[in-house]
Motif scaffolding. Structure first.
Motif, PDB file in Angstrom:
ATOM      1  N   ASN A  33      44.748  32.669  49.635  1.00 23.43           N
ATOM      2  CA  ASN A  33      44.476  34.056  49.262  1.00 23.43           C
ATOM      3  C   ASN A  33      45.628  34.970  49.689  1.00 23.43           C
ATOM      4  O   ASN A  33      46.049  35.865  48.960  1.00 23.43           O
ATOM      5  CB  ASN A  33      43.153  34.506  49.910  1.00 23.43           C
TER       6      ASN A  33
ATOM      7  N   ASP B 158      48.658  34.287  47.389  1.00 25.63           N
ATOM      8  CA  ASP B 158      48.470  34.932  46.076  1.00 25.63           C
ATOM      9  C   ASP B 158      48.693  36.443  46.186  1.00 25.63           C
ATOM     10  O   ASP B 158      49.249  37.068  45.285  1.00 25.63           O
ATOM     11  CB  ASP B 158      47.054  34.657  45.540  1.00 25.63           C
TER      12      ASP B 158
ATOM     13  N   GLN C 233      42.175  37.339  41.298  1.00 26.28           N
ATOM     14  CA  GLN C 233      42.683  37.658  42.646  1.00 26.28           C
ATOM     15  C   GLN C 233      41.804  38.719  43.287  1.00 26.28           C
ATOM     16  O   GLN C 233      41.638  39.803  42.768  1.00 26.28           O
ATOM     17  CB  GLN C 233      44.143  38.142  42.555  1.00 26.28           C
TER      18      GLN C 233
END
Length: 591
Positions: free
Chosen positions: A555, A558, A491
């Motif tokens: 993104n 997450d 991440q």
């Protein structure tokens, strides 16, 4: 945003289809039968949200395009869902604005338009010869749709935006439009019985308006997660993927023409549990999960067959099962789960076909190599192969793949390559069959943008290879993954996510400290970047003016997973993949 925007827009649509009153069935328990007439815009909004069956359940016996030739249907109520254009109004007598002019693709994702999207595209906004009037029209179109979004959401946001960009123009106009609507208490869409009343938390949401120009590398980036890959390499549009299936060649004479390719369409929807669980997963995980699902299905199917065989009722009527002793409980349970099994098989077949099509692109274009190499460029890691070698490798990628890679390198470099080096790169790109027009535009863009001296940071982590996938997948797998890298993602916040994090958590950061602040509920607008609200936000909407992509969306999803009790929505003026974006850059770069 406890109730997602998909749910809210669906509620609004259902209310509209019930003549703007909450849906209730008549005394016989049946809905009021009616006809639905829409234009292409209306069709795009409805299709990701309501299936034909759901429309029928709501009493829609017939749905037709406004401009199609059709016979009159007397004594049947009709619902018209169209844009208020002169052409459409000529076709009918009256329009009731539903404030639904946006398209919801996910619980937490929406786009402004699909028809005529070139009118609000990145190219349209960034054309060097654009007039003030044309720019005003584009901004008004975007603001009208965002206004519809907030009417449906039933909330007035606090708006933040960067200065000196198209995003700022949208912010100013949206603030004005919301303010004017609130001031007109009698006709305000945000008071009394609004659709969102009672569904929204007490705290107001944050709207972060960002300009596509803050990050041009991400939309060009090769990706590694399932949904983003499907959008990048397949024909994926409004949650539907279209695949071409080759049926081989005729076996008769030599040199026969190949058979015509079959086209198959699959809807990847909320009800598809596999898609919901794995759309954000790295591709190797998806391939492995499809295989596991298939094995689990086969085991269940074998169990049903085995039980039937033991009971001696193979081929007999299912009714015979209930006549047998208590020992049949297992079989009864197994047989009752058959519809569920069939649905499971349908989804397995669907994802086997989609994942196989994606895998063909990964292998033939070496997309795993591109993804890993670009991640290293963007995170300033050491490269194990020269960029020139990557561009010159005839076996790695299409001309577009090579151009995407080079543009990412050019955008991410703190210092542009020397003229001598640039000529070398341009020759290699030309030899590989690339059109250099996108590079012309990016060169101009880099010269004019403030980021020329301080390029956007993409963090400093790279994907970790876990060896080749052939070791991971078992030998009986449907997917021949040999030679494909098993890359595990870390991440790492992309620029848009980082901007959201600063503003949502009220962090002081040079990147966002001068962002403008608008509160449409304040009596007087204040031109200030000093937030009046000092508490971190629980809910936020990120909207990208100039186009967005599934990489950014994933993104953000997450990122928010690690923030308990917080919700975000991602929106964009249009949704494009890298090839569509390169085409726009190419048009901008043509002399």
């Amino acid at each position: 945003m406890a109730a997602g925007i998909r749910e809210k827009q669906t509620v609004a649509l259902k209310r509209m289809l019930n003549f703007n009153v909450p849906p209730v069935k008549n005394s016989t328990g049946e809905p009021v039968w009616k006809v639905l007439i829409y234009d292409r815009f209306g069709q795009d909004i409805i299709s990701p949200l309501l299936s034909v069956k759901e429309l029928r359940d709501m009493g829609i016996t017939l749905h037709l395009l406004l401009h199609s030739d059709r016979d009159a249907i007397p004594d049947v109520p009709a619902v018209y869902f169209v844009m208020p254009t002169e052409e459409n109004i000529d076709r009918m007598c009256q329009v009731f604005d539903q404030y639904l002019n946006f398209i919801t693709l996910e619980d937490d994702m929406f786009v402004l338009c699909n028809q005529n999207k070139e009118l609000v595209s990145y190219r349209a906004i960034n054309r060097p010869d654009i007039t003030d009037t044309e720019m005003e029209t584009i901004m008004d179109t975007i603001v009208d749709s965002l206004f519809c979004f907030f009417v449906t959401l039933g909330a007035i946001p606090i708006i933040r935006c960067s200065r000196g960009t198209a995003a700022e123009m949208v912010a100013v106009k949206l603030d004005k439009k919301l303010r004017e609507n609130l001031r007109d208490a009698r006709n305000s869409l945000f008071t009394g019985d609004t659709l969102g009343a009672g569904q929204f938390s007490f705290q107001r949401p944050l709207l972060v308006l960002v300009d596509r120009n803050i990050d041009l590398a991400t939309p060009l980036h090769h990706t590694w997660t399932y949904q983003a890959l499907v959008h990048d390499v397949l024909d994926f549009h409004l949650n539907r993927v279209n695949l071409e299936e080759s049926t081989g060649t005729e076996s008769s004479p030599a040199g026969a023409r190949p058979k015509k390719k079959n086209k198959k369409s699959y809807d990847l929807t909320m009800s598809d549990k596999f898609w919901q669980k794995h759309k954000g997963s790295p591709f190797p995980e998806v391939a492995e999960s499809v295989q596991q699902e298939l094995e689990s299905y086969r085991a269940q199917e074998d169990e049903v067959k085995r039980l039937k065989s033991i009971m001696g009722i193979e081929g007999e009527d299912e009714g015979a099962i209930s006549m047998l002793s208590d020992n049949t409980a297992k079989l009864t349970s197994a047989v009752s789960s058959l519809p569920e099994l069939l649905e499971k098989k349908r989804l397995i077949d669907l994802h086997t076909n989609v994942a196989t099509a994606v895998l063909e692109h990964i292998k033939s274009r070496k997309l795993d190599v591109y993804f890993e190499y670009e991640e290293k460029i963007m995170s300033k890691s050491t490269l194990d192969k020269s960029l020139l070698d990557m561009i010159s490798d005839p076996d790695a990628g299409t001309p577009e793949d090579k151009m995407r890679l080079f543009l990412i390198y050019y955008i991410s470099s703190a210092q542009a390559p020397s003229e001598i080096d640039l000529e070398q790169y341009k020759k290699a790109l030309t030899d590989a069959g690339c059109n250099l027009a996108p590079l012309s535009y990016i060169k101009q863009w880099k010269a004019f943008t403030k980021m020329a001296s301080a390029p956007t940071s993409y963090g400093n982590t790279t994907p970790k290879p876990l060896g080749l996938l052939s070791r991971v997948m078992n030998t009986g797998s449907q997917f021949v993954m040999e030679g494909v890298k098993n890359l595990v993602l870390k991440q790492q916040n992309l620029p848009v996510t980082r901007i959201l994090d600063n503003l949502m958590e009220m962090k002081s950061n040079p990147e966002t400290d001068d962002y403008r602040y608008f509160d449409p509920k304040m009596l007087r607008g204040s031109d200030s970047s000093v937030p009046r609200n000092k508490n971190p936000f629980q809910e936020a909407i990120v909207f990208v003016v100039g186009g967005g992509n599934y990489i950014e969306y994933q993104n953000l999803i997450d990122y928010i997973k690690g923030k308990q009790g917080k919700h975000i929505l991602y929106g964009c003026s249009e949704l494009f993949n890298a090839i569509q974006f390169i085409k726009q850059l190419s048009q901008l770069g043509q002399k």
